[in-house]
Design a protein around this motif. Sequence first.
Motif, short mmCIF file in Angstrom:
data_model
loop_
_atom_site.label_atom_id
_atom_site.label_comp_id
_atom_site.label_asym_id
_atom_site.label_seq_id
_atom_site.Cartn_x
_atom_site.Cartn_y
_atom_site.Cartn_z
N LEU A 1 42.51 44.23 34.81
CA LEU A 1 41.69 43.14 34.49
C LEU A 1 42.34 41.98 34.60
N ILE A 2 41.58 40.89 35.43
CA ILE A 2 41.68 39.63 35.89
C ILE A 2 41.60 38.64 34.43
N VAL A 3 42.73 37.82 34.12
CA VAL A 3 42.48 37.04 33.03
C VAL A 3 42.92 35.62 33.41
N GLY A 4 42.72 34.63 32.72
CA GLY A 4 43.55 33.40 32.68
C GLY A 4 42.62 32.06 32.25
N MET A 5 43.17 31.18 32.24
CA MET A 5 42.65 29.81 31.92
C MET A 5 41.18 29.45 32.71
N PRO A 6 40.59 28.61 32.27
CA PRO A 6 39.26 28.01 32.98
C PRO A 6 39.90 27.51 34.47
N ASN A 7 38.98 27.96 35.55
CA ASN A 7 39.25 27.46 36.79
C ASN A 7 40.87 27.53 37.36
N VAL A 8 41.58 28.62 37.06
CA VAL A 8 42.54 28.76 37.91
C VAL A 8 42.54 29.64 39.16
N GLY A 9 41.34 30.03 39.34
CA GLY A 9 41.08 30.76 40.73
C GLY A 9 41.11 32.19 40.48
N LYS A 10 40.58 32.64 39.17
CA LYS A 10 40.47 34.23 39.28
C LYS A 10 39.57 34.92 40.08
N SER A 11 38.28 34.44 40.17
CA SER A 11 37.22 34.89 41.22
C SER A 11 37.63 34.68 42.48
N THR A 12 38.47 33.61 42.90
CA THR A 12 38.51 33.33 44.20
C THR A 12 39.63 34.57 44.77
N LEU A 13 40.48 34.72 43.79
CA LEU A 13 41.44 35.92 43.99
C LEU A 13 41.02 37.36 43.95
N LEU A 14 39.82 37.40 43.36
CA LEU A 14 39.30 38.82 43.21
C LEU A 14 38.75 38.95 44.83
N ASN A 15 37.93 38.19 45.34
CA ASN A 15 37.53 38.16 46.76
C ASN A 15 38.52 38.20 47.65
N ALA A 16 39.48 37.57 47.41
CA ALA A 16 40.65 37.77 48.38
C ALA A 16 41.15 39.08 48.38
N LEU A 17 41.53 39.79 47.29
CA LEU A 17 41.85 41.03 46.87
C LEU A 17 40.89 42.21 47.93
N ARG A 18 39.72 41.89 47.60
CA ARG A 18 38.60 42.95 48.37
C ARG A 18 38.76 42.48 49.80
N LEU B 1 38.37 46.18 26.10
CA LEU B 1 38.89 46.80 27.33
C LEU B 1 40.25 46.98 27.76
N VAL B 2 40.94 46.68 26.66
CA VAL B 2 42.43 46.62 26.99
C VAL B 2 42.94 48.31 26.95
N GLY B 3 42.11 48.98 26.28
CA GLY B 3 42.49 50.50 26.22
C GLY B 3 41.98 51.09 27.54
N GLN B 4 41.35 50.65 28.34
CA GLN B 4 40.98 51.12 29.51
C GLN B 4 41.26 50.59 30.74
N VAL B 5 42.19 49.73 30.70
CA VAL B 5 42.73 49.05 32.00
C VAL B 5 44.27 49.84 31.74
N GLU B 6 44.91 49.68 32.96
CA GLU B 6 46.43 50.05 33.25
C GLU B 6 47.03 48.79 33.51
N LEU B 7 46.60 47.43 34.03
CA LEU B 7 47.31 46.66 34.43
C LEU B 7 46.75 45.17 34.37
N ILE B 8 47.13 44.11 33.74
CA ILE B 8 46.66 43.01 33.26
C ILE B 8 47.04 41.89 34.34
N ILE B 9 46.32 41.37 35.16
CA ILE B 9 46.64 40.61 36.11
C ILE B 9 46.35 39.05 35.61
N GLU B 10 47.34 38.39 35.14
CA GLU B 10 47.13 37.07 34.40
C GLU B 10 47.42 35.86 35.60
N CYS B 11 46.40 34.98 35.85
CA CYS B 11 46.54 34.25 36.74
C CYS B 11 46.81 32.71 36.11
N ARG B 12 47.64 31.94 36.56
CA ARG B 12 48.21 30.67 36.21
C ARG B 12 48.26 29.75 37.39
#
Length: 489
Positions: A282-299, A184-195
């Motif tokens: 694309l949202i990436v990150g280590m397990p359980n750093v809050g990626k899905s929670t951040l996605l719901n908040a962005l929406r 998917l790297v070639g299909q996205v314009e921004l990587i949102i890395e969560c820490r």
Amino acid sequence: MAAYNFRFSARLCTHISSLGRISQSIPNPSRTSPLRSWPDAGCGRGYAAIGGSTPNEQPHANAPEIIESLSAQTPTATSEAATLGASETGAAETLEATTSTSITETLAPAASTRASSSIPTTSPTSIPPFNSTPTPAPLPPTPAKGPARRDGFVPRDVFPVPASITTSYFLGHHKAGLDRMKELVGQVELIIECRDYRVPLSSRNPLFEETLQGKQRMIVYTKRDLAQRVLDDNTRKIMTKWHYPHTVAFSDTSNPKDIAFIVNHAKKVARDHDSLTGTRMLIVGMPNVGKSTLLNALRRVGTGNSTKAAITGGQPGITRKIGGTVKITGQDDPLVYVIDSPGVFVPYMSNGQTMLKLALVGSIKDSLIPIITLADFLLFHINRNNPGLYKDYCPPTNDVMTWLKAVARKTGKLVKGGEEDYEAAAIWLVGRYRKGMLGRFMLDEVKEGGYQEWLEGEGKAGESVTQARKRIKKERIEAGRKRNMETVG
């Protein structure tokens, strides 16, 4: 000889008892008599009577005459005893003389001391008081070793990591998710890395540096509210410098301003690309750093739709595959779609301290690390920050079992028989820290140049034994090919 001793003792006790009855009217002086501690029974009753009974009464007026009577009657008892023992051996006579002298030396000074306390004499004698031994001065307190706090408590400087600690949590869906990210790297314009903001260094995954390199990136430190109620400006500046020129955001999903900052940056990136089909991120990150929670908040903030687009949970592994696209912008804004992804752990964690930090914040399953060890690691960090956080349970301590026992008793976490349930207390304490209810502090040290030190040292991905063997085998094969080419040439 034995019969004589008995008759002599009986006669002597009779005389002393009669003396006690005569002197019963003599009250006790202000100072307690040393004879008062003798048993108040038998011949000892005569001794106790000399001291009186009440310390507030005045000495009797006839005290001198009574004292003289005591001195006069004592030799009488001695002479009668000598008459009774005339027929005995010389050893008995020696015993008589020794006994009479001892009794006279005991009674006469005691009576003279009481008489002199109220009757002045022309030539006073200096008699040392009873219990005249001076009280020794208290020893000075032993100074505490190490950098003691105000209450004298010294926290541990180092936490020894058990040799049996788990060093890997790289599961099958982690590898599958990482492979899908490469596609998917070639299909996205921004990587949102969560820490995770509580472990800003430990929650960095070097695999993302290799897989997603060359793409514009935004570093989002999630769960900021679990480490600081109010973002510290100095901490924000230092962590922003770590990732220059990438954009850095600090997220508290309950704070609309934090989420709006991320949404606005995504809109800016979308305007710069100006794509008719919309901009994908694309949202990436280590397990359980809050990626899905951040996605719901962005929406929720970007579109006003509060319906959850991704499933969330307190344990890692809720999201196991790449999700669909989720729109996070309104109708009048550029189209921005965000893709959720599963958390990806590193294949091998060489640093045990880093593994414990990630386990404490919930990035790996609790079953992989003994819960007592995890509670001990939490106690270590609490003591280094503020031991008063558990003052309601016990005084500051470095012993995890003492801590757990006190917490179990206080919270009622007991097993059958009233024994403390240490594991239940440990689970409860770790859970409270993860919710921000047992202190809000960071486990990694944030300082100038700290990120570079991390990259050069323990932050680098370690190499397992299997990986080392494969690398050595590959190097040998390449060296053999090179020698063959040189031979042919």
